[in-house]
Design a protein around this motif. Structure first.
Motif, PDB file in Angstrom:
ATOM      1  N   VAL A 277       0.832  -1.208   0.000  1.00 50.75           N
ATOM      2  CA  VAL A 277       0.000   0.000   0.000  1.00 50.75           C
ATOM      3  C   VAL A 277       0.865   1.256   0.000  1.00 50.75           C
ATOM      4  O   VAL A 277       0.592   2.225  -0.708  1.00 50.75           O
ATOM      5  CB  VAL A 277      -0.954  -0.011   1.214  1.00 50.75           C
ATOM      6  CG1 VAL A 277      -1.650   1.338   1.371  1.00 50.75           C
ATOM      7  CG2 VAL A 277      -1.987  -1.120   1.061  1.00 50.75           C
ATOM      8  N   GLN A 278       1.941   1.244   0.800  1.00 48.54           N
ATOM      9  CA  GLN A 278       2.816   2.403   0.862  1.00 48.54           C
ATOM     10  C   GLN A 278       3.533   2.641  -0.465  1.00 48.54           C
ATOM     11  O   GLN A 278       3.681   3.783  -0.921  1.00 48.54           O
ATOM     12  CB  GLN A 278       3.850   2.223   1.976  1.00 48.54           C
ATOM     13  CG  GLN A 278       4.721   3.444   2.225  1.00 48.54           C
ATOM     14  CD  GLN A 278       3.921   4.626   2.734  1.00 48.54           C
ATOM     15  OE1 GLN A 278       3.217   4.508   3.736  1.00 48.54           O
ATOM     16  NE2 GLN A 278       4.004   5.747   2.044  1.00 48.54           N
ATOM     17  N   ALA A 279       3.976   1.565  -1.106  1.00 40.72           N
ATOM     18  CA  ALA A 279       4.650   1.701  -2.398  1.00 40.72           C
ATOM     19  C   ALA A 279       3.711   2.298  -3.433  1.00 40.72           C
ATOM     20  O   ALA A 279       4.113   3.150  -4.240  1.00 40.72           O
ATOM     21  CB  ALA A 279       5.156   0.333  -2.869  1.00 40.72           C
ATOM     22  N   ALA A 297      -0.749   3.956 -10.234  1.00 40.89           N
ATOM     23  CA  ALA A 297      -0.584   2.857  -9.267  1.00 40.89           C
ATOM     24  C   ALA A 297      -1.946   2.328  -8.816  1.00 40.89           C
ATOM     25  O   ALA A 297      -2.300   2.377  -7.652  1.00 40.89           O
ATOM     26  CB  ALA A 297       0.236   3.328  -8.066  1.00 40.89           C
ATOM     27  N   ASP A 298      -2.706   1.805  -9.775  1.00 40.50           N
ATOM     28  CA  ASP A 298      -4.092   1.447  -9.512  1.00 40.50           C
ATOM     29  C   ASP A 298      -4.278   0.088  -8.853  1.00 40.50           C
ATOM     30  O   ASP A 298      -5.335  -0.190  -8.278  1.00 40.50           O
ATOM     31  CB  ASP A 298      -4.912   1.511 -10.801  1.00 40.50           C
ATOM     32  CG  ASP A 298      -4.273   0.705 -11.928  1.00 40.50           C
ATOM     33  OD1 ASP A 298      -3.269   0.014 -11.680  1.00 40.50           O
ATOM     34  OD2 ASP A 298      -4.785   0.777 -13.058  1.00 40.50           O
ATOM     35  N   SER A 299      -3.279  -0.779  -8.921  1.00 41.14           N
ATOM     36  CA  SER A 299      -3.403  -2.096  -8.287  1.00 41.14           C
ATOM     37  C   SER A 299      -2.016  -2.701  -8.133  1.00 41.14           C
ATOM     38  O   SER A 299      -1.050  -2.241  -8.754  1.00 41.14           O
ATOM     39  CB  SER A 299      -4.298  -3.024  -9.116  1.00 41.14           C
ATOM     40  OG  SER A 299      -3.751  -3.231 -10.407  1.00 41.14           O
ATOM     41  N   PRO A 319      -6.333  -3.386  -4.906  1.00 40.81           N
ATOM     42  CA  PRO A 319      -7.093  -3.042  -3.695  1.00 40.81           C
ATOM     43  C   PRO A 319      -7.669  -4.288  -3.029  1.00 40.81           C
ATOM     44  O   PRO A 319      -7.773  -5.339  -3.653  1.00 40.81           O
ATOM     45  CB  PRO A 319      -8.204  -2.140  -4.231  1.00 40.81           C
ATOM     46  CG  PRO A 319      -8.406  -2.617  -5.634  1.00 40.81           C
ATOM     47  CD  PRO A 319      -7.033  -2.976  -6.138  1.00 40.81           C
ATOM     48  N   THR A 320      -8.051  -4.126  -1.767  1.00 36.68           N
ATOM     49  CA  THR A 320      -8.597  -5.246  -1.023  1.00 36.68           C
ATOM     50  C   THR A 320      -9.920  -4.843  -0.387  1.00 36.68           C
ATOM     51  O   THR A 320     -10.455  -3.768  -0.668  1.00 36.68           O
ATOM     52  CB  THR A 320      -7.592  -5.744   0.033  1.00 36.68           C
ATOM     53  OG1 THR A 320      -8.063  -6.965   0.598  1.00 36.68           O
ATOM     54  CG2 THR A 320      -7.366  -4.704   1.124  1.00 36.68           C
ATOM     55  N   TYR A 321     -10.466  -5.690   0.468  1.00 30.40           N
ATOM     56  CA  TYR A 321     -11.774  -5.439   1.073  1.00 30.40           C
ATOM     57  C   TYR A 321     -11.860  -6.160   2.411  1.00 30.40           C
ATOM     58  O   TYR A 321     -10.956  -6.933   2.770  1.00 30.40           O
ATOM     59  CB  TYR A 321     -12.895  -5.915   0.138  1.00 30.40           C
ATOM     60  CG  TYR A 321     -12.920  -7.420  -0.059  1.00 30.40           C
ATOM     61  CD1 TYR A 321     -13.773  -8.234   0.683  1.00 30.40           C
ATOM     62  CD2 TYR A 321     -12.069  -8.039  -0.979  1.00 30.40           C
ATOM     63  CE1 TYR A 321     -13.782  -9.607   0.516  1.00 30.40           C
ATOM     64  CE2 TYR A 321     -12.071  -9.411  -1.146  1.00 30.40           C
ATOM     65  CZ  TYR A 321     -12.932 -10.196  -0.403  1.00 30.40           C
ATOM     66  OH  TYR A 321     -12.930 -11.560  -0.564  1.00 30.40           O
ATOM     67  N   ALA A 657       9.918  -0.890  -0.811  1.00 28.26           N
ATOM     68  CA  ALA A 657       8.974  -1.786  -0.147  1.00 28.26           C
ATOM     69  C   ALA A 657       9.583  -3.164   0.070  1.00 28.26           C
ATOM     70  O   ALA A 657       9.493  -3.731   1.169  1.00 28.26           O
ATOM     71  CB  ALA A 657       7.695  -1.893  -0.981  1.00 28.26           C
ATOM     72  N   ILE A 658      10.228  -3.706  -0.946  1.00 24.32           N
ATOM     73  CA  ILE A 658      10.806  -5.043  -0.803  1.00 24.32           C
ATOM     74  C   ILE A 658      11.988  -5.018   0.161  1.00 24.32           C
ATOM     75  O   ILE A 658      12.176  -5.962   0.952  1.00 24.32           O
ATOM     76  CB  ILE A 658      11.198  -5.604  -2.182  1.00 24.32           C
ATOM     77  CG1 ILE A 658       9.925  -6.040  -2.915  1.00 24.32           C
ATOM     78  CG2 ILE A 658      12.180  -6.760  -2.045  1.00 24.32           C
ATOM     79  CD1 ILE A 658      10.165  -6.795  -4.189  1.00 24.32           C
ATOM     80  N   ARG A 659      12.796  -3.962   0.135  1.00 18.06           N
ATOM     81  CA  ARG A 659      13.894  -3.886   1.106  1.00 18.06           C
ATOM     82  C   ARG A 659      13.354  -3.918   2.532  1.00 18.06           C
ATOM     83  O   ARG A 659      13.897  -4.611   3.401  1.00 18.06           O
ATOM     84  CB  ARG A 659      14.719  -2.617   0.876  1.00 18.06           C
ATOM     85  CG  ARG A 659      15.980  -2.566   1.767  1.00 18.06           C
ATOM     86  CD  ARG A 659      16.701  -1.244   1.706  1.00 18.06           C
ATOM     87  NE  ARG A 659      15.958  -0.184   2.390  1.00 18.06           N
ATOM     88  CZ  ARG A 659      15.352   0.819   1.753  1.00 18.06           C
ATOM     89  NH1 ARG A 659      15.398   0.910   0.428  1.00 18.06           N
ATOM     90  NH2 ARG A 659      14.686   1.738   2.436  1.00 18.06           N
ATOM     91  N   ARG A 660      12.277  -3.190   2.790  1.00 15.42           N
ATOM     92  CA  ARG A 660      11.723  -3.157   4.147  1.00 15.42           C
ATOM     93  C   ARG A 660      11.121  -4.503   4.552  1.00 15.42           C
ATOM     94  O   ARG A 660      11.122  -4.864   5.726  1.00 15.42           O
ATOM     95  CB  ARG A 660      10.671  -2.049   4.259  1.00 15.42           C
ATOM     96  CG  ARG A 660      11.267  -0.655   4.158  1.00 15.42           C
ATOM     97  CD  ARG A 660      10.237   0.375   4.601  1.00 15.42           C
ATOM     98  NE  ARG A 660      10.678   1.704   4.214  1.00 15.42           N
ATOM     99  CZ  ARG A 660      10.309   2.323   3.103  1.00 15.42           C
ATOM    100  NH1 ARG A 660       9.464   1.739   2.281  1.00 15.42           N
ATOM    101  NH2 ARG A 660      10.766   3.517   2.809  1.00 15.42           N
ATOM    102  N   ILE A 661      10.585  -5.219   3.584  1.00 15.66           N
ATOM    103  CA  ILE A 661      10.086  -6.563   3.898  1.00 15.66           C
ATOM    104  C   ILE A 661      11.237  -7.444   4.367  1.00 15.66           C
ATOM    105  O   ILE A 661      11.129  -8.156   5.378  1.00 15.66           O
ATOM    106  CB  ILE A 661       9.378  -7.166   2.666  1.00 15.66           C
ATOM    107  CG1 ILE A 661       8.074  -6.415   2.390  1.00 15.66           C
ATOM    108  CG2 ILE A 661       9.094  -8.654   2.891  1.00 15.66           C
ATOM    109  CD1 ILE A 661       7.416  -6.786   1.074  1.00 15.66           C
ATOM    110  N   TYR A 662      12.361  -7.387   3.656  1.00 19.41           N
ATOM    111  CA  TYR A 662      13.536  -8.149   4.085  1.00 19.41           C
ATOM    112  C   TYR A 662      14.060  -7.644   5.429  1.00 19.41           C
ATOM    113  O   TYR A 662      14.522  -8.440   6.270  1.00 19.41           O
ATOM    114  CB  TYR A 662      14.643  -8.062   3.035  1.00 19.41           C
ATOM    115  CG  TYR A 662      14.470  -9.002   1.864  1.00 19.41           C
ATOM    116  CD1 TYR A 662      14.527 -10.387   2.033  1.00 19.41           C
ATOM    117  CD2 TYR A 662      14.248  -8.511   0.583  1.00 19.41           C
ATOM    118  CE1 TYR A 662      14.378 -11.246   0.966  1.00 19.41           C
ATOM    119  CE2 TYR A 662      14.096  -9.370  -0.502  1.00 19.41           C
ATOM    120  CZ  TYR A 662      14.158 -10.741  -0.304  1.00 19.41           C
ATOM    121  OH  TYR A 662      14.005 -11.590  -1.368  1.00 19.41           O
TER     122      TYR A 662
END
Length: 751
Positions: A277-279, A297-299, A319-321, A657-662
């Motif tokens: 979401v942040q990315a 950045a629609d999905s 997006p999610t729900y 985003a991927i760096r922060r996941i790691y």
């Protein structure tokens, strides 16, 4: 002369009488035989059916099993709610078909009368949601949020509310434990339909659907419905011809469904969801110099996979729900919000259903194809700024020229023209526009060997195959679209689409040079899904084994005993030998060290010398849209893939985003310091959770979770000892570097 009168009977009349007698006797014999068959031969069968006519079944729904994360945290459980339901059968027996009752009920519940009426109408082809798609003989829930006062009003005035009940009922509850959403992975439930009940009426146990059943319609709820559903209890009542109960013919107690343990880690899932979401939010703040507007950045989607088993540690789709919207029946407003075009279809799980061109992440496949075709692994290849092929200019990214370079360097800097040259040369060897009888088609063949163009077999419903646009596909596509292309060509337009239509009308079935060179850099008509790319990069990480992706890990009984384990499944091997895999492994490490992803990893403080990461960036161009960001990565333990539609470049859109996941997985801070105590999951969790005697999971205290994750602003460590413990909102990671990408030019395909 005789005194006996003449009868007038002739021989013809006599024959007719005999035939009539035989016919009558035959009918009597048939009737007698049929009566014997019914009353003697099959007496027991019809006696049982006759007995069944005065038996009525009262169904007690089973408690559905829980869905747990890898440590035993409850992802989908049950909670008791006060549910108001209406018997449609009772309503139809009233003079006004129950309109007055429903109006009074709406007033008590504080709901619009129209909403209540829509809740109890039956679904058909002409009736839009909301409507009831379950059995018409099952009580239809109107609200799952009734208050005690409302329930008392209904039950104390039974004469005003015939057919209306208000009682505590166990309903599905998607907990959002640790703040994880997981809507598309978990799925949702809906009532069984009357047709489904009828088709299984002659079956027993789990094979039989009862009117009160709720069954999984998406996600894990659907795939493992048989394990989770349990067996409803049935009390058989004897009734007289007036329907009055005169006795009990037997009782079967309900059996709680089994629990499903997944490989998902709820804490990692939360981190992945937040960073996706942040990315996307950061991309929307970044200016796209090609389209002269910010990225939409629609999905997007992201996957974290255990490279040694294929098990999914986290899977996010945006997006999610809120999956709880489906509990007790979805409202018309909510259904519209989930299915309208403006919603961008949050019900889709884009990790397994989102298809797009992979861009330069595809080049590991092209490298393998080139080596299989006989091009030397240790050779050098020209990387000019552009190439003229088929009368068109194919540019390198930013029109850069690197001279003659190795395949390793071509992967590291993502040189398009190296792969253009290789693909064009191979296309020429295969006969070009007039192919040989059996062209080698190494690039297309290798893509299939990597599993593209086919489902991975993940245990989630509705996975799509993606597309490898090989010769067979080209011919099929031409056959299906020739008439439309020729019709468009006749109009004589000059747009790019019109030019393509004119070409395709004539020879759209041909594999042109442009098709082959675009394919080599992951462009053109190629489509892949994030789960396919995660599987490929996991195989690169583990030495070449393709594992079938799985989310479920084991089925456990309600008491915590193992029913069956869902073991990892090997599906095959990567093409190429270990020398080639080591070569690609070294090249993808170079992407992090010095290549297109370096500015987001080693340049941002990642300790590459201690925890080596491998990556390939991809920026795929899409006709009429902004570029799709792809970043495919792996470590010794995990493959992490992220893609963002209209999200910019590969490293620019997804790198932070991927760096922060790691960082969260391994406990790395922004300066590259490693604290194992702050690592969420430094190694994938192999063992199954332990359970208390009552069936609840024993959750091990976590030294550092949620608010204390590395990279989180202003948080402090928080320990979760119990899955039911309240969880506060997790602070979303923010970019350490405000810019998403360096200044870069345009090109046909980007790193």
């Amino acid at each position: 002369m005789s005194n006996i009168p003449e009868t007038g009977r002739t021989r013809r009349v006599t024959i007719r009488l005999v035939v009539l007698q035989i016919l009558v006797l035959s009918l009597l014999a048939t009737l007698g035989g049929r009566l014997w068959y019914l009353q003697i031969r099959n007496a027991s069968v019809y006696t049982a059916k006759a007995t069944g006519n005065h038996i009525r079944e009262v169904v007690e729904p089973a408690v559905r099993g829980e869905i747990l994360d890898a440590s035993g945290r409850v992802l989908a459980g049950n909670e008791t709610r006060l549910v108001v339901s209406v018997s449609r059968t009772s309503l139809m027996q009233q003079k006004d078909s129950g309109k007055a009752v429903l109006s009074r009920l709406a007033e008590v519940l504080g709901m619009p009368a129209k909403d209540v009426q829509e809740k109890v109408r039956l679904c058909d082809a002409k009736t839009p949601q909301p409507c009831w798609n379950g059995s018409p003989y099952q009580p239809i829930p109107v609200t799952k949020d009734a208050t005690t006062q409302q329930a008392m009003q209904i039950m104390e005035r039974r004469e005003d509310f015939p057919g209306v009940t208000a009682q505590p009922t166990a309903l599905r509850h998607y907990t959002g434990v640790e703040g994880a959403n997981m809507a598309q992975v978990l799925g949702y439930l809906s009532p069984v339909t009357d047709d489904e009940v009828g088709k299984t009426a002659d079956k027993t146990g789990l094979d039989r659907y009862l009117p009160a059943d709720q069954i999984g319609r998406a996600g894990l709820e659907s795939v493992y419905d048989r394990d989770l559903r349990g067996t409803a209890g049935i009390t058989k009542l004897e009734v007289d011809n007036l329907g009055r109960v005169i006795g009990t013919a037997g009782t079967e107690a309900p059996q709680t469904g089994n629990n499903l343990v997944t490989s998902i880690d709820a804490r990692v899932q939360k981190v992945v969801e937040d960073n996706l979401v942040q990315a996307m939010a950061d991309a929307r703040k970044t200016f796209d110099k090609v389209t002269n507007r910010n990225y939409e950045a629609d999905s997007g989607a992201a996957v974290v996979m255990d490279v040694h088993t294929g098990r999914i540690v986290a899977m996010a789709s945006a997006p999610t729900y809120d999956p709880n919207l489906w509990v007790g029946g979805i409202s018309g407003k909510d259904y519209q919000s989930l299915t309208s075009k403006d919603s961008n279809f949050p019900l889709l799980n884009r990790a397994i259903q989102g298809q797009s061109a992979p861009g330069s992440t595809f080049k590991v496949i092209s490298t393998t194809a080139a080596v299989q075709a006989g091009y030397p692994l240790d050779g050098t290849y020209p990387c000019p700024k552009s190439m003229a092929i088929g009368g068109r200019e194919f540019k390198n990214f930013e029109s850069e020229s690197f001279g003659s370079i190795s395949l390793e360097k071509a992967l590291e800097v993502s040189c398009d023209t190296v792969f253009y040259g290789l693909a064009y040369d191979q296309w020429t060897k295969d006969g070009g526009i007039k192919p040989k009888k059996d062209p080698a088609d190494w690039f297309y063949k290798t893509a299939h060997e990597f599993g593209l163009g086919a489902k991975t077999g993940i245990d989630l419903p509705s996975e799509v195959t993606g597309r490898v646009p090989d010769r067979q596909w080209k011919q099929s596509f031409y056959d299906n679209n020739k008439d439309a292309w020729c019709k468009q060509a006749e109009k004589g337009g000059n747009s790019f689409s019109d030019q393509i239509a004119r070409e395709n009308c004539v020879d759209g079935y041909q594999m042109r040079a442009g098709d082959s060179v675009n394919f080599a850099i992951g462009q053109g008509d190629t489509l892949v899904t994030p789960i396919q790319m995660a599987r490929i990069y996991a195989a690169l990480a583990n030495g070449g084994t393709f594992y079938r992706p799985t989310v479920a890990k084991a089925v456990m009984s309600p008491s915590g005993d193992l029913v069956r384990e869902i073991a990892p499944h090997e599906d095959g091997k990567l093409p190429g030998d270990q020398k080639l895999l080591s070569y690609i492994d070294q090249a993808t490490a170079g992407v992090v060290n010095n290549g297109t992803a370096a500015w987001k990893f080693t340049g941002a403080g990642w300790p590459q010398g201690k925890i080596e990461l491998h990556a390939k960036t991809g920026t795929a161009e899409v006709e009429g849209k902004q570029t799709t960001s792809w970043l495919t990565t792996y470590s010794d333990d995990y493959a992490v893939v992220m893609t963002i539609s209209q999200g910019g470049t590969g490293s620019g859109g997804s790198g932070d985003a991927i760096r922060r996941i790691y960082q969260s997985l391994y406990g790395v801070d922004d300066k590259g310091n490693i604290d194992n105590g702050k690592a969420l999951l430094p190694k994938p969790q192999a063992e199954l959770p332990k359970f208390n005697p009552d069936g609840t999971a024993i959750i091990k205290p976590a030294a550092f979770t949620a608010d204390g994750d590395p990279g989180v602003t202003g948080g402090s460590p928080r320990v979760f000892l119990d899955p039911a413990q309240p969880t506060g909102p997790l602070t979303v990671f923010t970019a350490a570097d405000a810019a998403l990408e360096p200044t870069r030019g345009t090109g046909r395909s980007r790193a």
